[in-house]
Design an enzyme around this catalytic site. Structure first.
Site, PDB file in Angstrom:
ATOM      1  N   ASN A  48       0.842  -1.196   0.000  1.00 57.68           N
ATOM      2  CA  ASN A  48       0.000   0.000   0.000  1.00 57.68           C
ATOM      3  C   ASN A  48       0.881   1.251   0.000  1.00 57.68           C
ATOM      4  O   ASN A  48       1.952   1.287   0.621  1.00 57.68           O
ATOM      5  CB  ASN A  48      -1.019  -0.002   1.144  1.00 57.68           C
ATOM      6  CG  ASN A  48      -0.448  -0.127   2.525  1.00 57.68           C
ATOM      7  OD1 ASN A  48       0.617  -0.701   2.717  1.00 57.68           O
ATOM      8  ND2 ASN A  48      -1.152   0.405   3.506  1.00 57.68           N
ATOM      9  N   GLU A  50       0.289   5.142   0.711  1.00 62.84           N
ATOM     10  CA  GLU A  50      -0.628   6.176   1.188  1.00 62.84           C
ATOM     11  C   GLU A  50      -0.191   7.557   0.722  1.00 62.84           C
ATOM     12  O   GLU A  50       0.903   7.722   0.150  1.00 62.84           O
ATOM     13  CB  GLU A  50      -0.745   6.093   2.715  1.00 62.84           C
ATOM     14  CG  GLU A  50      -1.364   4.770   3.155  1.00 62.84           C
ATOM     15  CD  GLU A  50      -1.640   4.684   4.638  1.00 62.84           C
ATOM     16  OE1 GLU A  50      -1.146   5.530   5.408  1.00 62.84           O
ATOM     17  OE2 GLU A  50      -2.372   3.752   5.020  1.00 62.84           O
ATOM     18  N   CYS A  59      -4.151   0.671  -2.567  1.00 67.45           N
ATOM     19  CA  CYS A  59      -3.980  -0.583  -1.827  1.00 67.45           C
ATOM     20  C   CYS A  59      -2.904  -1.462  -2.464  1.00 67.45           C
ATOM     21  O   CYS A  59      -2.658  -1.396  -3.673  1.00 67.45           O
ATOM     22  CB  CYS A  59      -5.285  -1.367  -1.817  1.00 67.45           C
ATOM     23  SG  CYS A  59      -6.647  -0.588  -0.948  1.00 67.45           S
ATOM     24  N   GLU A  61      -2.997  -4.617  -3.113  1.00 68.17           N
ATOM     25  CA  GLU A  61      -3.504  -5.556  -4.123  1.00 68.17           C
ATOM     26  C   GLU A  61      -3.513  -4.932  -5.508  1.00 68.17           C
ATOM     27  O   GLU A  61      -3.164  -5.573  -6.502  1.00 68.17           O
ATOM     28  CB  GLU A  61      -4.931  -5.991  -3.779  1.00 68.17           C
ATOM     29  CG  GLU A  61      -5.065  -6.800  -2.522  1.00 68.17           C
ATOM     30  CD  GLU A  61      -5.367  -5.936  -1.306  1.00 68.17           C
ATOM     31  OE1 GLU A  61      -4.791  -4.821  -1.193  1.00 68.17           O
ATOM     32  OE2 GLU A  61      -6.159  -6.372  -0.462  1.00 68.17           O
ATOM     33  N   CYS A  92     -10.201  -5.094   0.319  1.00 62.29           N
ATOM     34  CA  CYS A  92     -11.327  -4.164   0.378  1.00 62.29           C
ATOM     35  C   CYS A  92     -12.218  -4.353  -0.848  1.00 62.29           C
ATOM     36  O   CYS A  92     -11.856  -5.037  -1.819  1.00 62.29           O
ATOM     37  CB  CYS A  92     -10.816  -2.724   0.460  1.00 62.29           C
ATOM     38  SG  CYS A  92     -10.237  -2.059  -1.118  1.00 62.29           S
ATOM     39  N   CYS A  95     -10.702  -3.458  -4.257  1.00 59.87           N
ATOM     40  CA  CYS A  95      -9.713  -4.451  -4.704  1.00 59.87           C
ATOM     41  C   CYS A  95     -10.393  -5.749  -5.136  1.00 59.87           C
ATOM     42  O   CYS A  95      -9.938  -6.412  -6.079  1.00 59.87           O
ATOM     43  CB  CYS A  95      -8.688  -4.717  -3.610  1.00 59.87           C
ATOM     44  SG  CYS A  95      -7.583  -3.311  -3.366  1.00 59.87           S
TER      45      CYS A  95
HETATM   46  N1  THU Z   1      -5.400  -1.427   2.356  1.00 61.27           N
HETATM   47  C1  THU Z   1      -4.834  -2.251   1.420  1.00 61.27           C
HETATM   48  O1  THU Z   1      -3.681  -2.054   1.015  1.00 61.27           O
HETATM   49  N2  THU Z   1      -5.559  -3.274   0.953  1.00 61.27           N
HETATM   50  C2  THU Z   1      -6.851  -3.530   1.311  1.00 61.27           C
HETATM   51  O2  THU Z   1      -7.477  -4.419   0.760  1.00 61.27           O
HETATM   52  C3  THU Z   1      -7.478  -2.770   2.382  1.00 61.27           C
HETATM   53  C4  THU Z   1      -6.735  -1.594   2.861  1.00 61.27           C
HETATM   54  C5  THU Z   1      -4.634  -0.293   2.854  1.00 61.27           C
HETATM   55  C6  THU Z   1      -5.196   1.048   2.464  1.00 61.27           C
HETATM   56  C7  THU Z   1      -4.607   1.940   3.526  1.00 61.27           C
HETATM   57  O3  THU Z   1      -3.319   2.314   3.121  1.00 61.27           O
HETATM   58  C8  THU Z   1      -4.479   1.037   4.732  1.00 61.27           C
HETATM   59  O4  THU Z   1      -4.620  -0.299   4.252  1.00 61.27           O
HETATM   60  C9  THU Z   1      -5.493   1.281   5.812  1.00 61.27           C
HETATM   61  O5  THU Z   1      -6.761   1.276   5.321  1.00 61.27           O
END
Ligand code: THU
Length: 139
Positions: A48, A50, A59, A61, A92, A95
């Protein structure tokens, strides 16, 4: 969660563990790493990433999927996630939809900080995938 976890994909999980430290998550501190295995055996990883403007973040994925598709991969067998969560986390909704574009039989594996592992099939996580069925129906 579905099925047992005896057949856990250790090498794929290890690849996700390897890149987990590269996750860029200074805002949530929730680090996610993904390792996506193509049907031809290639493995594509992502973390991920941010952003100060939160919706800009992406994300793990979809980072892995984008790299995989950029390399020509179009079908996938297994996805391994390693997260900072204290229980195995599922992808999520966004994804799930992104992954389902390339097939819903994908095995999803996820490891939490205590080493516990969950296993799902994407079709169970997203039973009604959105698909366009209007191709060519409008000018
Ligand atoms: N996140 C992912 O990388 N994958 C997911 O399927 C769910 C959430 C990340 C997004 C954000 O950077 C952190 O997790 C917290 O939500």
């Amino acid at each position: 969660m579905t099925g047992g976890t005896d057949d856990r994909p250790e090498a794929l999980l290890e690849e996700a563990r390897r890149v987990h430290g590269s996750a860029y998550a200074p805002y949530s501190n929730f680090r996610v790493a993904a390792a996506l295995e193509a049907e031809d055996g290639r493995v594509f990883s992502g973390v991920n990433v941010e952003n100060a403007s939160s919706p800009v973040g992406v994300c793990a994925e979809r980072v892995a999927l984008g790299t995989a598709v950029s390399s020509g991969a179009r079908s996938f067998s297994r996805l391994a996630l390693v997260t900072s969560g204290d229980r195995p986390a599922t992808p999520c909704g966004m994804c799930r939809q992104a992954l389902a574009e390339f097939g819903t039989e994908l095995e999803v594996w996820s490891e939490a900080t205590d080493g516990s592992v969950g296993r799902w099939i994407l079709s169970d996580l997203l039973p009604e995938v959105f698909r366009r069925n209007d191709e060519g129906s409008r000018a």
